[in-house]
Each structure stands twice: as C-alpha cells, then as structure tokens.
Design an enzyme around this catalytic site. Structure first.
Site, PDB file in Angstrom:
ATOM      1  N   THR A 189      16.636   6.627 -35.622  1.00  0.00           N
ATOM      2  CA  THR A 189      17.904   6.415 -35.691  1.00  0.00           C
ATOM      3  C   THR A 189      18.660   7.393 -34.781  1.00  0.00           C
ATOM      4  O   THR A 189      19.874   7.922 -34.614  1.00  0.00           O
ATOM      5  CB  THR A 189      18.732   6.810 -37.228  1.00  0.00           C
ATOM      6  OG1 THR A 189      17.890   7.945 -37.627  1.00  0.00           O
ATOM      7  CG2 THR A 189      18.304   5.672 -38.018  1.00  0.00           C
TER       8      THR A 189
ATOM      9  N   TYR B  25      18.525   2.254 -28.483  1.00  0.00           N
ATOM     10  CA  TYR B  25      18.681   2.098 -30.147  1.00  0.00           C
ATOM     11  C   TYR B  25      19.345   0.533 -30.270  1.00  0.00           C
ATOM     12  O   TYR B  25      18.652   0.141 -31.291  1.00  0.00           O
ATOM     13  CB  TYR B  25      19.649   3.206 -30.684  1.00  0.00           C
ATOM     14  CG  TYR B  25      19.830   3.128 -31.914  1.00  0.00           C
ATOM     15  CD1 TYR B  25      18.941   3.306 -32.906  1.00  0.00           C
ATOM     16  CD2 TYR B  25      21.260   2.595 -32.386  1.00  0.00           C
ATOM     17  CE1 TYR B  25      19.237   3.175 -34.340  1.00  0.00           C
ATOM     18  CE2 TYR B  25      21.517   2.664 -33.569  1.00  0.00           C
ATOM     19  CZ  TYR B  25      20.501   2.883 -34.885  1.00  0.00           C
ATOM     20  OH  TYR B  25      20.824   2.486 -36.020  1.00  0.00           O
TER      21      TYR B  25
ATOM     22  N   VAL C 104      20.497   6.650 -46.346  1.00  0.00           N
ATOM     23  CA  VAL C 104      20.629   5.626 -47.159  1.00  0.00           C
ATOM     24  C   VAL C 104      19.350   5.453 -48.262  1.00  0.00           C
ATOM     25  O   VAL C 104      19.718   5.057 -49.278  1.00  0.00           O
ATOM     26  CB  VAL C 104      20.720   4.129 -46.483  1.00  0.00           C
ATOM     27  CG1 VAL C 104      21.080   3.059 -47.137  1.00  0.00           C
ATOM     28  CG2 VAL C 104      22.022   4.580 -45.362  1.00  0.00           C
TER      29      VAL C 104
HETATM   30  N1  LIG Z   1      23.104   6.774 -39.449  1.00  0.00           N
HETATM   31  C1  LIG Z   1      24.214   5.930 -38.945  1.00  0.00           C
HETATM   32  O1  LIG Z   1      25.134   6.362 -38.612  1.00  0.00           O
HETATM   33  C2  LIG Z   1      23.821   4.380 -39.169  1.00  0.00           C
HETATM   34  C3  LIG Z   1      24.654   3.851 -38.826  1.00  0.00           C
HETATM   35  C4  LIG Z   1      24.649   2.158 -38.574  1.00  0.00           C
HETATM   36  C5  LIG Z   1      23.305   1.795 -39.104  1.00  0.00           C
HETATM   37  N2  LIG Z   1      22.385   2.473 -39.421  1.00  0.00           N
HETATM   38  C6  LIG Z   1      21.101   1.928 -40.208  1.00  0.00           C
HETATM   39  O2  LIG Z   1      21.050   2.367 -41.366  1.00  0.00           O
HETATM   40  C7  LIG Z   1      19.686   2.300 -41.903  1.00  0.00           C
HETATM   41  C8  LIG Z   1      19.721   3.747 -42.624  1.00  0.00           C
HETATM   42  O3  LIG Z   1      19.794   4.700 -41.701  1.00  0.00           O
HETATM   43  P1  LIG Z   1      19.915   6.189 -42.051  1.00  0.00           P
HETATM   44  O4  LIG Z   1      21.140   6.966 -41.823  1.00  0.00           O
HETATM   45  O5  LIG Z   1      19.553   6.511 -43.660  1.00  0.00           O
HETATM   46  O6  LIG Z   1      18.799   6.868 -41.202  1.00  0.00           O
HETATM   47  P2  LIG Z   1      17.601   8.176 -41.507  1.00  0.00           P
HETATM   48  O7  LIG Z   1      18.593   9.125 -42.555  1.00  0.00           O
HETATM   49  O8  LIG Z   1      17.474   8.607 -40.149  1.00  0.00           O
HETATM   50  O9  LIG Z   1      16.512   7.549 -42.252  1.00  0.00           O
HETATM   51  C9  LIG Z   1      15.559   6.935 -41.755  1.00  0.00           C
HETATM   52  C10 LIG Z   1      14.087   6.851 -42.531  1.00  0.00           C
HETATM   53  O10 LIG Z   1      13.337   6.397 -41.815  1.00  0.00           O
HETATM   54  C11 LIG Z   1      11.980   7.146 -42.094  1.00  0.00           C
HETATM   55  N3  LIG Z   1      11.191   6.968 -40.666  1.00  0.00           N
HETATM   56  C12 LIG Z   1      11.285   6.836 -39.616  1.00  0.00           C
HETATM   57  N4  LIG Z   1      10.304   6.791 -38.883  1.00  0.00           N
HETATM   58  C13 LIG Z   1       9.345   6.716 -39.653  1.00  0.00           C
HETATM   59  C14 LIG Z   1       7.866   6.602 -39.606  1.00  0.00           C
HETATM   60  N5  LIG Z   1       7.431   6.412 -38.587  1.00  0.00           N
HETATM   61  N6  LIG Z   1       7.108   6.261 -40.769  1.00  0.00           N
HETATM   62  C15 LIG Z   1       7.809   6.364 -42.038  1.00  0.00           C
HETATM   63  N7  LIG Z   1       9.139   6.525 -42.155  1.00  0.00           N
HETATM   64  C16 LIG Z   1       9.769   6.787 -40.990  1.00  0.00           C
HETATM   65  C17 LIG Z   1      12.622   8.566 -41.761  1.00  0.00           C
HETATM   66  O11 LIG Z   1      11.584   9.358 -42.427  1.00  0.00           O
HETATM   67  P3  LIG Z   1      11.671  10.867 -42.403  1.00  0.00           P
HETATM   68  O12 LIG Z   1      12.592  11.243 -43.357  1.00  0.00           O
HETATM   69  O13 LIG Z   1      10.281  11.333 -42.618  1.00  0.00           O
HETATM   70  O14 LIG Z   1      11.894  11.294 -40.834  1.00  0.00           O
HETATM   71  C18 LIG Z   1      13.877   8.244 -42.758  1.00  0.00           C
HETATM   72  O15 LIG Z   1      13.589   8.787 -44.025  1.00  0.00           O
HETATM   73  C19 LIG Z   1      18.954   2.360 -40.814  1.00  0.00           C
HETATM   74  O16 LIG Z   1      18.490   0.750 -40.287  1.00  0.00           O
HETATM   75  C20 LIG Z   1      20.096   2.561 -39.490  1.00  0.00           C
HETATM   76  O17 LIG Z   1      19.605   1.767 -38.349  1.00  0.00           O
HETATM   77  C21 LIG Z   1      22.619   3.842 -39.607  1.00  0.00           C
END
Ligand SMILES: NC(=O)c1ccc[n+]([C@@H]2O[C@H](COP(=O)([O-])OP(=O)(O)OC[C@H]3O[C@@H](n4cnc5c(N)ncnc54)[C@H](OP(=O)(O)O)[C@@H]3O)[C@@H](O)[C@H]2O)c1
Length: 295
Positions: free
Chosen positions: A61, A124, A12
């Site tokens: 995630t 989670y 996202v």
């Molecule tokens: N994925 C799903 O199916 C889903 C479903 C429902 C809701 N959501 C919510 O939507 C939002 C975005 O999700 P997404 O799918 O885009 O997640 P994602 O692709 O896993 O991205 C999460 C980001 O957080 C960063 N991050 C994690 N730990 C970190 C740390 N210690 N320091 C700095 N950055 C850190 C990661 O960095 P790196 O790239 O360096 O690892 C990554 O860029 C989240 O709030 C998630 O809970 C997701």
C-alpha cells in the site's frame, strides 16, 4: 463456515479480525503465518486450510514507494491475488478481495460506478488493477471491494494519525484541497465485508464499491480532524491549516483528483447505507484517541 483472512495485521485486516468471527470460524493470517513474497507457498498453505471463504486484506500500500519498487508492488498486489484466486477455485471457496479507488484516473466529476473503465495513474494503481483482473480471471466466485482514503486506529500510518502527530508539533500545516474523495474508517469497511459475505452467491459475485458517504478534500478532512480532536480536548499546537494545490506538494506518484466511488450497489445488497465520513471520524476519535499517539 470457515473464513481465512490474509493480511490480518493491516488497518482493515485488524478490523476484519474483530468482525468476521460473528459469521464464521476465523483463521487469521499475518506475515508471520505466511510471507506472501513466498508465492509458491500460497496455494498449498491455503488449500490445506480448506476454507469456505478467503478474505484478502493484504496489499502493498506504499503508493509513492511503489514507483521505485514496481516488481514488489506487482508481486503482492497482482501475483498474490492470482495465487489466492487459483487456490480458492481449487477448494471451491469464495474470494473477497479488497481494491482501491486508485484504479481510476480521477478525471470524472461524478461518482465512479463499478462499471467505469479503470485507468490507473501510477504503479500502485496499475498493480491493484492487475490484481482485480487476476481475481476475475481465476476465481468465478469472487467479490472485489474497492474502497478509498482508509484510516483507522490500527496500522502504522494514515492521514488521521499523521495529522494528529503534525498538529501536535507544528503551528501551521499546508494540506492539498484539489483532491476530493470519501475518507473511510477501516471498521466500517469490516462491517460491510461481514454483511457482504453471507450475501455472496451466483447472482451477486462481482465488483463493489464501499466508502463512507459524503465527499471532502484532504484540506477539509484535516480541518475536521482538528475540530473533532479539539472537542475531545486533545492538546494541539496547530492554529492554522492552509489549503494548497497538489503542484505545491509534489509526490512520486500522481493521485486521482476526483476519487469518489458510487456505493449504491453494495448498499442495496447489504441493506445498509455507509455512515457519513464525519460521523465515522468522530466515532473513531472518540473510541481510539488515547491510543493514537502510540506508534
Ligand atoms: N490505505 C488506504 O488508504 C487504502 C485506500 C484504498 C484501498 N485500500 C486497499 O484496502 C486494502 C487494505 O489496506 P490497508 O490500508 O489495511 O493496508 P495496510 O494497513 O498497509 O495493510 C496491508 C497488510 O498487508 C500485509 N502484507 C504486505 N506485504 C506482505 C507480505 N509480503 N507478506 C504478508 N503480508 C504482507 C501487511 O503486513 P505487515 O503488517 O506485516 O506489513 C499489512 O498487514 C488493500 O487492498 C488496499 O489496497 C487501501
């Protein structure tokens, strides 16, 4: 308006980094700019930027891994949002925080409203719910946006990418049919957030749901992915997708069976209904299929 995006390299986050410049001056931070495990640095670094809006797209995630890493999941999904909320309050910024359908237990049979009681099934979901509560407690000027079943061209792994990889390597695939929800394209989430931010004011702070419209099962979603990929002439080896029940695909974390989120509140505010999941899937594959096989 100065917008500070946290988590700019996620699925996202990468989509937001493309849409947010339309409404403000964007400062986009990845892990290289701020390692969120260094929680003491969050407040000072954010406040030094003096943003008008903070968008938190960073999260832990890994739903299954969270069961064995609860402390890290809690730190990134609950303590980090608390620090961001406190920093937002201190500099008078608004905070947009992304959250998840996994705060619900999935036992309803009608779409979850923003007012429904959260009852997460796993670590989670618990950590994300704790993050929501922290945002509500520490920053009055907030919008929590729950979404679900996210996929996009960016990021290391999601259901669409996994299906395309397996579908090009195996003849048959088993996919669960007893979990239903709304697959949601990261670029549609980014558009919704970008339309939401200018609407944020005293009367509109609070919790929202955004997913693509329509409802499907993981099994039907997989079949649709292969149908759409075949229309784009992607070479596939898979000839059969078999529907199975979740008990035949055990995972460390239990998932909600019914994950549908009611999106009318946000649609009314931003004046736009979310596209149907199948149209967004088609759109995403058309735009990005050539790049999806790359890691
Ligand atoms: N994925 C799903 O199916 C889903 C479903 C429902 C809701 N959501 C919510 O939507 C939002 C975005 O999700 P997404 O799918 O885009 O997640 P994602 O692709 O896993 O991205 C999460 C980001 O957080 C960063 N991050 C994690 N730990 C970190 C740390 N210690 N320091 C700095 N950055 C850190 C990661 O960095 P790196 O790239 O360096 O690892 C990554 O860029 C989240 O709030 C998630 O809970 C997701």
């Amino acid at each position: 308006m100065k917008i500070l995006l946290i988590g700019s390299q996620g699925q996202v986050g990468q989509a937001l980094a493309k849409t947010l410049p339309a409404i403000g001056d964007l400062v986009a931070w990845s892990r290289a700019d701020l390692d969120l495990t260094q929680v003491e640095q969050i407040g000072p670094q954010v406040i030094a930027q003096q943003p008008d809006v903070i968008v938190n797209a960073a999260a832990y995630t890994a739903v299954d891994r969270a069961e064995s890493e609860p402390a890290l999941a809690h730190q990134i999904n609950a303590e980090v949002p608390q620090r961001l909320a406190q920093a937002a309050s201190e500099c008078g910024a608004k905070l947009v925080h992304l959250s998840t359908d996994y705060v619900f237990n999935g036992q309803k049979n009608r779409p979850y409203q923003t007012t429904d009681v959260a009852q997460p099934l796993g670590i989670y979901g618990q950590s994300k719910h704790a993050g929501e509560l922290a945002v509500q407690t520490h920053c009055q000027q907030h919008a929590i946006l729950r979404t679900a079943w996210v996929y996009g061209a960016a990021g290391s792994g999601n259901f669409v990418k996994t299906m395309l990889r397996l579908g090009a390597a195996r003849p048959t695939l088993n996919v669960v049919y007893d979990q239903v929800g709304s697959p949601t394209w990261s670029e549609d989430i980014a558009q919704a957030v970008t339309r939401l931010i200018p609407q944020l004011a005293a009367a509109t702070f609070g919790t929202y749901h955004f997913t693509n419209s329509g409802v499907t099962s993981w099994y039907d979603f997989a079949v649709a992915i292969f149908e759409e990929a075949a229309l784009l002439a992607l070479p596939l080896t898979v000839t059969e997708v078999k529907p199975i029940t979740s008990d035949r695909y055990p995972t460390p974390a239990q998932r909600p069976a019914y994950s549908v989120l009611a999106g009318e509140k946000l649609a009314a505010l931003i004046g736009q209904t979310a596209p149907h999941w199948r149209l967004s899937l088609r759109h995403m594959l058309r735009d990005y299929l050539p790049t999806l096989s790359q890691p």
